[in-house]
Scaffold this motif. Structure first.
Motif, mmCIF file in Angstrom:
data_model
loop_
_atom_site.group_PDB
_atom_site.id
_atom_site.type_symbol
_atom_site.label_atom_id
_atom_site.label_comp_id
_atom_site.label_asym_id
_atom_site.label_seq_id
_atom_site.Cartn_x
_atom_site.Cartn_y
_atom_site.Cartn_z
ATOM 1 N N UNK A 77 18.100 -19.500 -46.029
ATOM 2 C CA UNK A 77 17.365 -19.978 -47.287
ATOM 3 C C UNK A 77 16.078 -20.916 -47.017
ATOM 4 N N UNK A 78 15.937 -21.865 -46.197
ATOM 5 C CA UNK A 78 14.885 -22.771 -46.073
ATOM 6 C C UNK A 78 13.783 -21.792 -45.460
ATOM 7 N N UNK A 79 13.845 -20.919 -44.353
ATOM 8 C CA UNK A 79 12.614 -20.225 -44.336
ATOM 9 C C UNK A 79 11.958 -19.292 -45.156
ATOM 10 N N UNK A 80 13.106 -18.561 -46.123
ATOM 11 C CA UNK A 80 12.398 -17.853 -47.399
ATOM 12 C C UNK A 80 11.826 -18.762 -48.324
ATOM 13 N N UNK A 81 12.254 -19.848 -48.689
ATOM 14 C CA UNK A 81 11.404 -20.761 -49.307
ATOM 15 C C UNK A 81 10.088 -21.171 -48.844
ATOM 16 N N UNK A 82 10.117 -21.409 -47.754
ATOM 17 C CA UNK A 82 8.515 -21.962 -47.076
ATOM 18 C C UNK A 82 7.763 -20.762 -46.916
ATOM 19 N N UNK A 83 8.235 -19.616 -46.466
ATOM 20 C CA UNK A 83 7.625 -18.485 -46.317
ATOM 21 C C UNK A 83 7.045 -17.922 -47.642
ATOM 22 N N UNK A 84 7.733 -17.645 -48.590
ATOM 23 C CA UNK A 84 7.261 -17.244 -49.752
ATOM 24 C C UNK A 84 6.301 -18.403 -50.549
ATOM 25 N N UNK A 85 6.354 -19.691 -50.357
ATOM 26 C CA UNK A 85 5.556 -20.461 -51.036
ATOM 27 C C UNK A 85 4.074 -20.445 -50.267
ATOM 28 N N UNK A 86 4.066 -20.388 -48.937
ATOM 29 C CA UNK A 86 2.643 -20.344 -48.104
ATOM 30 C C UNK A 86 2.226 -19.051 -48.179
ATOM 31 N N UNK A 87 2.947 -17.827 -48.215
ATOM 32 C CA UNK A 87 2.067 -16.682 -48.550
ATOM 33 C C UNK A 87 1.713 -16.435 -50.034
ATOM 34 N N UNK A 88 2.266 -16.985 -51.059
ATOM 35 C CA UNK A 88 1.784 -16.991 -52.268
ATOM 36 C C UNK A 88 0.676 -17.837 -52.277
ATOM 37 N N UNK A 89 0.612 -19.074 -51.756
ATOM 38 C CA UNK A 89 -0.489 -19.818 -52.017
ATOM 39 C C UNK A 89 -1.761 -19.237 -51.107
ATOM 40 N N UNK A 90 -1.460 -18.720 -49.883
ATOM 41 C CA UNK A 90 -2.516 -18.185 -49.156
ATOM 42 C C UNK A 90 -3.251 -16.865 -50.138
ATOM 43 N N UNK A 91 -2.348 -16.181 -50.692
ATOM 44 C CA UNK A 91 -3.019 -15.052 -51.646
ATOM 45 C C UNK A 91 -3.817 -15.617 -52.688
ATOM 46 N N UNK A 92 -3.286 -16.568 -53.262
ATOM 47 C CA UNK A 92 -3.956 -17.206 -54.427
ATOM 48 C C UNK A 92 -5.237 -17.928 -54.107
ATOM 49 N N UNK A 93 -5.316 -18.553 -52.926
ATOM 50 C CA UNK A 93 -6.587 -19.061 -52.447
ATOM 51 C C UNK A 93 -7.599 -18.270 -51.563
ATOM 52 N N UNK A 94 -6.886 -17.082 -51.151
ATOM 53 C CA UNK A 94 -7.613 -16.315 -50.307
ATOM 54 C C UNK A 94 -7.932 -17.003 -48.876
ATOM 55 N N UNK A 95 -6.898 -17.696 -48.457
ATOM 56 C CA UNK A 95 -6.718 -17.929 -47.226
ATOM 57 C C UNK A 95 -5.842 -17.614 -46.120
ATOM 58 N N UNK A 96 -6.249 -17.330 -44.698
ATOM 59 C CA UNK A 96 -5.045 -16.991 -44.014
ATOM 60 C C UNK A 96 -3.919 -17.724 -43.783
#
Length: 229
Positions: A77-96
């Motif tokens: 569960x913890x991995x899914x939380x962090x990965x979803x947050x980081x990927x969503x933020x990266x997509x929003x900011x256009x950052x790798x």
């Protein structure tokens, strides 16, 4: 380089912004805004607010060049939380967004030493483990029995540093070893690995070393049970 790091893989919830520079002895990370709390569950409620506060303290999202996130092994569960947050933020900011092994980050948190064993308690008589000698990994991350991990750590020789929640499981049986029972990787170590990573070779995908404990149901809800043979 300015990086945002996210870690929810183990017993910490961490979000931090670091300025990372390459130097003569490797990468050096300076914290600009950091929030990190010990917790075994509840990451999904706390992570966004912690990241917001850390980024605000560092001056905002505009200066961030890259996002790093721990990909496991760790809590499903913890991995899914962090990965979803980081990927969503990266997509929003256009950052790798780069994925960093939890074991690699633990080893980087151990401090100086010629031999390091990163060990996570995987329950059921196993640990997730990876071993390093003189900064070079001795093979990939593995799920090992406690006995096999003890033997591998002993082979590292006197002065080996055992780091992670699995360190205490074998420390008494590894002569000359020092155990560091960290709740999770240090954000500073994660920042250094994030800056050094090749985004093309470090995708933000979960790293699982053992099949899940859950099994699919044998029948759908409402379906009658099959007749006994």
């Amino acid at each position: 380089m300015r990086v945002l790091v996210v870690d929810t893989a183990l017993g910490l919830c961490s979000a931090g912004v670091f300025a990372v520079e390459a130097g003569g002895e490797g990468w050096a990370a300076r914290p600009l805004g950091l929030r990190s709390e010990a917790m075994s569950k509840g990451h999904q409620e706390r992570l966004a607010g912690m990241a917001r506060d850390a980024v605000a303290e560092a001056g905002g999202f505009d200066g961030i060049d890259r996002i790093g996130v721990t990909v496991g092994p760790g809590s499903f569960t913890g991995l899914r939380v962090g990965l979803a947050f980081a990927q969503g933020l990266g997509a929003a900011l256009g950052r790798p967004v780069v994925g960093i092994s939890t074991l690699d980050a633990l080893a980087a948190s151990a401090g100086p030493g010629s031999a390091v064993a990163a060990l996570i308690d995987a329950r059921r008589g196993q640990v997730y483990a990876r071993f390093w000698r003189d900064g070079v990994a001795e093979g990939p991350a593995e799920a090992l029995s406690i006995e096999a991990a003890r033997d591998r750590a002993t082979a590292l020789g006197d002065g080996a540093r055992l780091v992670g929640s699995g360190a205490a499981l074998i420390a008494d049986d590894v002569p000359g070893a020092a155990a560091l029972d960290l709740a999770g990787p240090s954000p500073e170590a994660l920042a250094r690995l994030t800056a050094a990573a090749d985004p093309a070779q470090s995708p933000p995908r979960p790293l699982y070393l053992r099949a899940p404990d859950a099994t699919p149901p044998t029948r759908l809800p409402g379906q009658p049970r099959p007749p006994a043979p």
